[in-house]
Design a protein around this motif. Structure first.
Motif, PDB file in Angstrom:
ATOM      1  N   THR A  94       0.891  -1.256   0.099  1.00 48.71           N
ATOM      2  CA  THR A  94      -0.005  -0.053   0.240  1.00 48.71           C
ATOM      3  C   THR A  94       0.856   1.201  -0.104  1.00 48.71           C
ATOM      4  OG1 THR A  94      -1.655  -1.012   1.134  1.00 48.71           O
ATOM      5  CG2 THR A  94      -1.972   1.290   0.949  1.00 48.71           C
ATOM      6  N   ALA A  95       2.084   1.156   0.902  1.00 50.56           N
ATOM      7  CA  ALA A  95       2.677   2.482   0.934  1.00 50.56           C
ATOM      8  C   ALA A  95       3.495   2.576  -0.505  1.00 50.56           C
ATOM      9  CB  ALA A  95       3.922   2.231   1.930  1.00 50.56           C
ATOM     10  N   CYS A  96       3.721   1.691  -1.081  1.00 53.45           N
ATOM     11  CA  CYS A  96       4.245   1.740  -2.557  1.00 53.45           C
ATOM     12  C   CYS A  96       3.622   2.336  -3.375  1.00 53.45           C
ATOM     13  CB  CYS A  96       4.724   0.289  -3.141  1.00 53.45           C
ATOM     14  SG  CYS A  96       6.406  -0.373  -2.239  1.00 53.45           S
ATOM     15  N   GLY A  97       1.996   2.136  -3.463  1.00 53.52           N
ATOM     16  CA  GLY A  97       1.124   2.629  -4.319  1.00 53.52           C
ATOM     17  C   GLY A  97       0.938   4.212  -3.704  1.00 53.52           C
ATOM     18  N   PHE A  98       1.043   4.421  -2.427  1.00 51.20           N
ATOM     19  CA  PHE A  98       0.960   5.618  -2.274  1.00 51.20           C
ATOM     20  C   PHE A  98       2.227   6.637  -2.490  1.00 51.20           C
ATOM     21  CE2 PHE A  98       1.779   8.920   1.046  1.00 51.20           C
ATOM     22  CZ  PHE A  98       0.518   9.592   1.128  1.00 51.20           C
ATOM     23  N   GLY A 131       1.421   7.451  -6.248  1.00 51.18           N
ATOM     24  CA  GLY A 131       0.412   8.470  -6.237  1.00 51.18           C
ATOM     25  C   GLY A 131       0.984  10.044  -5.969  1.00 51.18           C
ATOM     26  N   CYS A 132       1.705   9.851  -5.003  1.00 51.70           N
ATOM     27  CA  CYS A 132       2.554  11.278  -4.505  1.00 51.70           C
ATOM     28  C   CYS A 132       3.362  11.622  -5.824  1.00 51.70           C
ATOM     29  CB  CYS A 132       3.175  10.989  -3.272  1.00 51.70           C
ATOM     30  SG  CYS A 132       2.056  10.846  -1.771  1.00 51.70           S
ATOM     31  N   ILE A 139      -4.188   9.901  -5.791  1.00 44.66           N
ATOM     32  CA  ILE A 139      -3.437   9.221  -4.510  1.00 44.66           C
ATOM     33  C   ILE A 139      -4.096   7.938  -4.145  1.00 44.66           C
ATOM     34  CG2 ILE A 139      -2.220   9.540  -2.325  1.00 44.66           C
ATOM     35  CD1 ILE A 139      -1.797  12.445  -3.141  1.00 44.66           C
ATOM     36  N   ALA A 140      -5.440   7.905  -3.923  1.00 43.19           N
ATOM     37  CA  ALA A 140      -6.156   6.861  -3.562  1.00 43.19           C
ATOM     38  C   ALA A 140      -6.277   5.655  -4.483  1.00 43.19           C
ATOM     39  CB  ALA A 140      -7.658   7.498  -3.223  1.00 43.19           C
ATOM     40  N   THR A 174      -2.850   4.266  -4.380  1.00 43.14           N
ATOM     41  CA  THR A 174      -3.017   3.358  -3.067  1.00 43.14           C
ATOM     42  C   THR A 174      -3.384   2.162  -2.921  1.00 43.14           C
ATOM     43  OG1 THR A 174      -2.630   5.573  -1.939  1.00 43.14           O
ATOM     44  CG2 THR A 174      -2.846   3.849  -0.696  1.00 43.14           C
ATOM     45  N   GLY A 222      -1.570  -0.442  -5.070  1.00 43.83           N
ATOM     46  CA  GLY A 222      -0.574  -1.052  -4.393  1.00 43.83           C
ATOM     47  C   GLY A 222      -0.770  -1.931  -3.412  1.00 43.83           C
ATOM     48  N   PHE A 223      -2.167  -1.704  -2.924  1.00 45.51           N
ATOM     49  CA  PHE A 223      -2.611  -2.779  -1.801  1.00 45.51           C
ATOM     50  C   PHE A 223      -3.038  -3.896  -2.492  1.00 45.51           C
ATOM     51  CE2 PHE A 223      -6.988  -4.703  -0.329  1.00 45.51           C
ATOM     52  CZ  PHE A 223      -6.531  -5.028   1.113  1.00 45.51           C
TER      53      PHE A 223
END
Length: 356
Positions: free
Chosen positions: A115-119, A122-123, A243-244, A247, A250-251
């Motif tokens: 999830t952090a990788c996906g976030f 997005g950033c 971003i969502a 994220t 990534g999840f």
């Protein structure tokens, strides 16, 4: 409103729904046809053992395809989904052992890592103002570097009971952990043959994707893919939705990497494998009816797209197709899917209709 008018309205609504979901219905029919043909020619077809093997092989690709769907709905591509899956796979090979609480914490950390990788993706896209395909190409290389650091060579220590229970049918979970009186309860016997990965796949779709798709953020993702300018002028939070979306992608990719660890009982920072999963995820999305132009499609369709791709490879094994010819057949199927998806664009007489 008269009864006749109500009937006409109901018929019109049904017609609209059928047209809207035509691609999804088509890919479901194609999958059922291919899979029935495969089982009919398999020596042990239509058996629990075959279902379990097939479900295990399709789960990781289905998760990565779901992860790819969300940026595609926004009109972009995520080239890091395979790398995120691989990174979580390597991380999980270190964490899925010990006491039950340690294993549970390890699984949570693995999902959070994906999830952090996906976030991060997005950033980079939102605040770096970089096209998703370029941003995720760069971040994917970083994720693969971390995976190689975690697992320079294939290996790992994964709890055997957990790996066995989650890669078999529901009966094996009951037998392994003593649920439902060793799985012999009458109500449980009727469902004990269902493969666990199939249950997990349905749970991910129903409990995660559907609520997201129906939320304000999910609808914003569709709006961005349809017309980002119009979505912005409508007051939607574009940055938050992007971003969502990444994220959540990534999840899903993290879930795929976690399950791959359970399936193989090891971690492997395999760059070609990560690339293959990324490309196949795009193929599954296209076959599943999601438009590469954005705004149209569903992760449910991508799941069936992944099922179609895997079923094609299952048939290759049954009929012993030369491995050198397999990419040819897969390419023909993908080309046909892309061509069918492009028919709607070809029929458009006014190109401005594409942006409405």
């Amino acid at each position: 409103m008269s009864t006749e008018s109500s009937r006409h309205v109901a018929m019109d609504n049904l017609k609209i729904r059928l047209q809207k979901n035509a691609a999804l219905f088509t890919v479901i029919v194609v999958f059922l046809a291919f899979y029935a043909f495969y089982n009919a020619n398999h020596p042990r077809g239509f058996s629990t053992a075959v279902y379990i093997q097939n479900a295990n092989e399709v789960f990781a690709l289905a998760m990565v395809a779901m992860a790819q769907t969300i940026p595609v709905l926004m009109g972009g591509l995520d080239l890091s989904v395979g790398a995120i899956m691989t990174l979580v796979n390597c991380l999980a090979s270190h964490l899925l052992n010990g006491s039950p609480s340690q294993i549970a914490l390890g699984m949570l950390l693995c999902v959070l890592a994906g999830t952090a990788c996906g976030f991060l993706n997005g950033c980079v896209v939102v605040y770096g103002r970089i096209q998703p395909i370029i941003a995720t190409l760069a971040t994917g290389a970083i994720f693969m570097g971390i995976a190689l650091f975690l697992r320079p060579t294939p290996g790992g220590d994964v709890d055997g009971d957990l790996a066995w229970a989650l890669t078999n049918d529901l009966y094996e979970i009951a037998a392994t952990y003593g649920f439902a009186e060793n799985g012999e309860a009458a109500w449980f016997t009727a469902i004990s043959w269902i493969p666990v990965p199939l249950v997990l796949l349905v749970a991910a779709a129903v409990l995660v994707w559907l609520p997201f798709a129906r939320s304000v953020t999910g609808r914003s993702v569709y709006a961005i893919g349809s017309a980002e300018g119009a979505a912005y002028m409508s007051g939607l939070s574009i940055d938050r939705a992007k971003i969502a979306a990444f994220t959540l992608g990534g999840f899903f990719a993290g879930l795929g990497g976690l399950y791959l660890t359970l399936q193989t009982s090891s971690g492997n920072a395999d760059i070609p494998q990560a690339g293959a999963y990324t490309l196949n995820s795009i193929a599954a999305v296209v076959i599943g009816g999601t438009s590469l132009l954005g705004g149209v499609g569903s992760a449910i369709g991508s799941i069936f797209g992944a099922l179609v791709l895997r079923t094609i490879s299952f048939n290759f094994r049954i009929f012993e197709i030369d491995p050198l010819l397999q990419p040819l057949f897969e390419g023909v199927v993908l080309l046909a899917a892309v061509s069918l998806g492009a028919l709607a664009v070809v029929r458009v007489k006014n190109t401005l209709d594409l942006f409405r």
